[in-house]
Enzyme design. Sequence first.
Site, PDB file in Angstrom:
ATOM      1  N   ALA A  76       0.822  -1.211   0.000  1.00  0.00           N
ATOM      2  CA  ALA A  76       0.000   0.000   0.000  1.00  0.00           C
ATOM      3  C   ALA A  76       0.858   1.263   0.000  1.00  0.00           C
ATOM      4  O   ALA A  76       0.451   2.292  -0.531  1.00  0.00           O
ATOM      5  CB  ALA A  76      -0.951  -0.003   1.184  1.00  0.00           C
ATOM      6  N   THR A  77       2.051   1.194   0.584  1.00  0.00           N
ATOM      7  CA  THR A  77       2.931   2.370   0.554  1.00  0.00           C
ATOM      8  C   THR A  77       3.227   2.752  -0.891  1.00  0.00           C
ATOM      9  O   THR A  77       3.079   3.920  -1.287  1.00  0.00           O
ATOM     10  CB  THR A  77       4.248   2.074   1.304  1.00  0.00           C
ATOM     11  OG1 THR A  77       3.935   1.789   2.672  1.00  0.00           O
ATOM     12  CG2 THR A  77       5.201   3.260   1.229  1.00  0.00           C
ATOM     13  N   GLN A 205      -6.812  -0.776   5.590  1.00  0.00           N
ATOM     14  CA  GLN A 205      -7.427  -1.328   6.807  1.00  0.00           C
ATOM     15  C   GLN A 205      -8.884  -1.712   6.575  1.00  0.00           C
ATOM     16  O   GLN A 205      -9.532  -2.232   7.484  1.00  0.00           O
ATOM     17  CB  GLN A 205      -7.361  -0.304   7.950  1.00  0.00           C
ATOM     18  CG  GLN A 205      -5.968   0.013   8.409  1.00  0.00           C
ATOM     19  CD  GLN A 205      -5.303  -1.123   9.179  1.00  0.00           C
ATOM     20  OE1 GLN A 205      -5.957  -2.078   9.606  1.00  0.00           O
ATOM     21  NE2 GLN A 205      -4.001  -1.026   9.372  1.00  0.00           N
ATOM     22  N   THR A 265       9.187  -7.441 -12.943  1.00  0.00           N
ATOM     23  CA  THR A 265       8.662  -8.800 -13.084  1.00  0.00           C
ATOM     24  C   THR A 265       7.649  -9.078 -11.981  1.00  0.00           C
ATOM     25  O   THR A 265       7.933  -8.840 -10.801  1.00  0.00           O
ATOM     26  CB  THR A 265       9.817  -9.814 -13.010  1.00  0.00           C
ATOM     27  OG1 THR A 265      10.729  -9.537 -14.069  1.00  0.00           O
ATOM     28  CG2 THR A 265       9.306 -11.241 -13.126  1.00  0.00           C
ATOM     29  N   CYS A 350       8.322   6.861  19.229  1.00  0.00           N
ATOM     30  CA  CYS A 350       9.589   7.372  19.733  1.00  0.00           C
ATOM     31  C   CYS A 350      10.323   8.086  18.611  1.00  0.00           C
ATOM     32  O   CYS A 350      10.630   7.498  17.585  1.00  0.00           O
ATOM     33  CB  CYS A 350      10.466   6.223  20.223  1.00  0.00           C
ATOM     34  SG  CYS A 350       9.794   5.420  21.674  1.00  0.00           S
TER      35      CYS A 350
HETATM   36  C1  PLP Z   1      -0.305  -0.769   6.606  1.00  0.00           C
HETATM   37  C2  PLP Z   1      -0.844   0.429   5.953  1.00  0.00           C
HETATM   38  C3  PLP Z   1      -0.193   1.019   4.861  1.00  0.00           C
HETATM   39  C4  PLP Z   1       1.127   0.500   4.330  1.00  0.00           C
HETATM   40  O1  PLP Z   1       0.978  -0.704   3.654  1.00  0.00           O
HETATM   41  P1  PLP Z   1       2.277  -1.550   3.261  1.00  0.00           P
HETATM   42  O2  PLP Z   1       1.727  -2.627   2.385  1.00  0.00           O
HETATM   43  O3  PLP Z   1       2.849  -2.062   4.537  1.00  0.00           O
HETATM   44  O4  PLP Z   1       3.199  -0.662   2.525  1.00  0.00           O
HETATM   45  C5  PLP Z   1      -0.762   2.125   4.288  1.00  0.00           C
HETATM   46  N1  PLP Z   1      -1.902   2.641   4.748  1.00  0.00           N
HETATM   47  C6  PLP Z   1      -2.553   2.112   5.797  1.00  0.00           C
HETATM   48  C7  PLP Z   1      -3.828   2.725   6.266  1.00  0.00           C
HETATM   49  C8  PLP Z   1      -2.050   0.986   6.433  1.00  0.00           C
HETATM   50  O5  PLP Z   1      -2.687   0.481   7.483  1.00  0.00           O
END
Ligand code: PLP
Length: 407
Positions: A76-77, A205, A265, A350
């Site tokens: 998701a990042t 989420q 890929t 932190c």
């Molecule tokens: C975990 C999360 C991400 C990041 O997803 P990754 O697959 O770990 O990069 C982005 N947005 C939300 C709301 C998340 O909970």
Amino acid sequence: MFTQPLYFDYAATTPVDKSVAAEMTKCLTFEGNFGNPASRAHFYGWQAEQVVEAARIHVAKLINADAREIVFTSGATEANNLAIKGCLEKSQSVDGELEQNHQQDHHQQDNSHVAKNHIVTSQIEHKAVLDACKALEQHSVNVTYVAPQTSGITRVDDIANAITPQTALVSIMLVNNELGVINDIAAIGQLCQARGCLLHVDASQACGKVAIDVHALHIDFLSLSAHKMYGPKGIGALFVKRSPKTVINAQIHGGGHERGMRSGTLPTHQLAGLGECSRIAAEQLDTDNAHYKALHAHFLTLMQPLSGWRVNAQSAPRVDNIINIAIEQVDGEVLLTLLDDIALSTGSACTSASVEPSYVLSAIGLPRALAHSSFRISFGRYTTKDDVTTLVEKIHQGVNTLRSSAA
Ligand SMILES: *Cc1c(COP(=O)(O)O)cnc(C)c1O
């Protein structure tokens, strides 16, 4: 004797479902489906491509999209970065703007010669959204970070007030990862459509907890991640709406995979995992939610006798698997050290010098002291009622210890 801590941090990541792991394992070794899905000339490639395309269909079904609207990413990042940077790069150039304006909104022809360089988002998005926006601010993009309500909801009216003729994109998450609150994406989607800007939704989420229909919600881009829904880490997807065709600039170049939007890929085993966890998430949505609901109710009932605590952002619509609570006169970090066989997250992060309260809790107006007294409990498919009972017993003990030593 070491016993494994009880896991209450499913919002951070989930274990991989056994049947997901089994599907992944089939795509690794010489005996298995190891080919390159882009190899067009032989059986190994075709066989791998079948797994990839089956996964694409499962992901698409989970959000009621077309398989051709799914772009695979590393998570998701990356999906958030691709949507935000890819969209703004396109809309900042007048060419892209003309294209998108023409296809998106026939009422705003007067703006069609203006390159759009403005984003509207909220202060409590995931860092992957906030930091992508911050990076764009170095490249002549303006960003409005809308303040959420104390309920944790980002109000549609506040987003409407922030949108200008220069707004290319609105980015608002469906379910907040710290609070569990659910935004009114349907209303935000209608707003964006009426105002001629595109909508990106981080649904990391939400998948497997909220039924999602990207078209009914008027979503243009949607990010998701396998490891938040019992799939592997390192794989996710961006939904990119096809009709009317939305164009984004690739952020990773080379080879032109994923219809030119994301080269590299395709990792067959990861996609086998993403496909299977998406299939299960759709199939088990109601069962999973009933389970989370029962655990949530059980938790609240058992917590009742404790004084001086509250659920943060309580009044908003929410998913049942995330509860963020504040316990007065108790430092979340210190409490966690007493709960040594429990795994959960505090409301603080932190930084190098000091412990700062979570930016999410600060933005919803929680006083600093209460933010430091907060932590997030997140349940999952493998959490049992007994686990919750144990958790609450430990919280009671820990809180009593801390309060009596303070008195
Ligand atoms: C975990 C999360 C991400 C990041 O997803 P990754 O697959 O770990 O990069 C982005 N947005 C939300 C709301 C998340 O909970």
